[in-house]
Design a protein around this motif. Structure first.
Motif: not given
Length: 209
Positions: A2-11, A101-120
């Motif tokens: 999809t062609q992005r608007t200037q606002e979407q590129r900035l976000l 416009d209220g449309r989802y254009i992106a997502a920020l995802c964080m994935n924490v590896d629990l195995t290290v903390f389970q070892g602690f």
């Protein structure tokens, strides 16, 4: 794509900066991914602290596709269970980003590896584990210290405050009561009272006169 608007590129550009900062803060335990939902076939726009083995240009996840299909889909989904392809347990958070416009254009995802903390956690549990009681009761606290502190706490509670917040006149009254009850005769009593009140021993001696 999809062609992005200037606002979407900035976000998207600003989101990449946020992801970079988060990744540097939580390295190396947290993978941070920016998904471009305007290009679901090549959604992974940036990936930091790569723990999942994915690469830039990989397609959107099921969560990303759900947001593309439904603008009312939940925007923040925090601390949900997940797993990497090799079976490692993960705690994930996904934040959808909308344009004006209220449309989802992106997502920020964080994935924490629990195995290290389970070892602690396992090491800490082992460290604090008490296997057996000694043949005789033992305390590392000087004799009578608990009784002195408890009496001070009781006095402060009557005044609806804490020991360290007592006013000078109240501390003077308290120390005189401790003296009358014989608690100041206990070993290291002045030092214990001073530490619990957060004052000098000289102050406690002056209160006791």
């Amino acid at each position: 794509m999809t062609q992005r608007t200037q606002e979407q590129r900035l976000l998207l550009e600003q989101l990449k900066q946020v992801a970079d900062g988060l990744a540097k803060t939580f390295a190396p335990f947290c993978e941070v991914v920016v998904h471009d939902l305007l290009d679901p076939s090549h959604a992974v726009l940036a990936i930091h602290n790569n723990l999942s083995g994915r690469e830039v240009g990989h397609p959107a996840t099921e969560l990303g596709l759900a947001r593309i299909m439904d603008a009312e889909f939940e925007q923040v989904i925090a601390n949900y269970p997940n797993s990497f392809s090799d079976g490692r347990q993960v705690k994930s958070t996904s934040i959808g980003i909308k344009d004006s416009d209220g449309r989802y254009i992106a997502a920020l995802c964080m994935n924490v590896d629990l195995t290290v903390f389970q070892g602690f956690q396992g090491m800490l549990n082992q460290f604090v584990d008490i296997q057996m009681a000694p043949p005789a009761k033992e305390s590392l606290d000087p004799t009578g210290a608990d009784a002195i502190r408890a009496r001070i706490d009781e006095f402060a509670a009557r005044l609806a405050t804490t020991p360290r917040a007592l006013k000078a006149e109240d501390r003077r009254t308290l120390v005189k009561e401790l003296k009358a009850e014989g608690l100041l005769e206990l070993r290291r009593a002045m030092e214990i009272v001073a530490a619990h009140l957060g004052v000098s021993r000289a102050s406690v001696y002056s209160y006791a006169k």
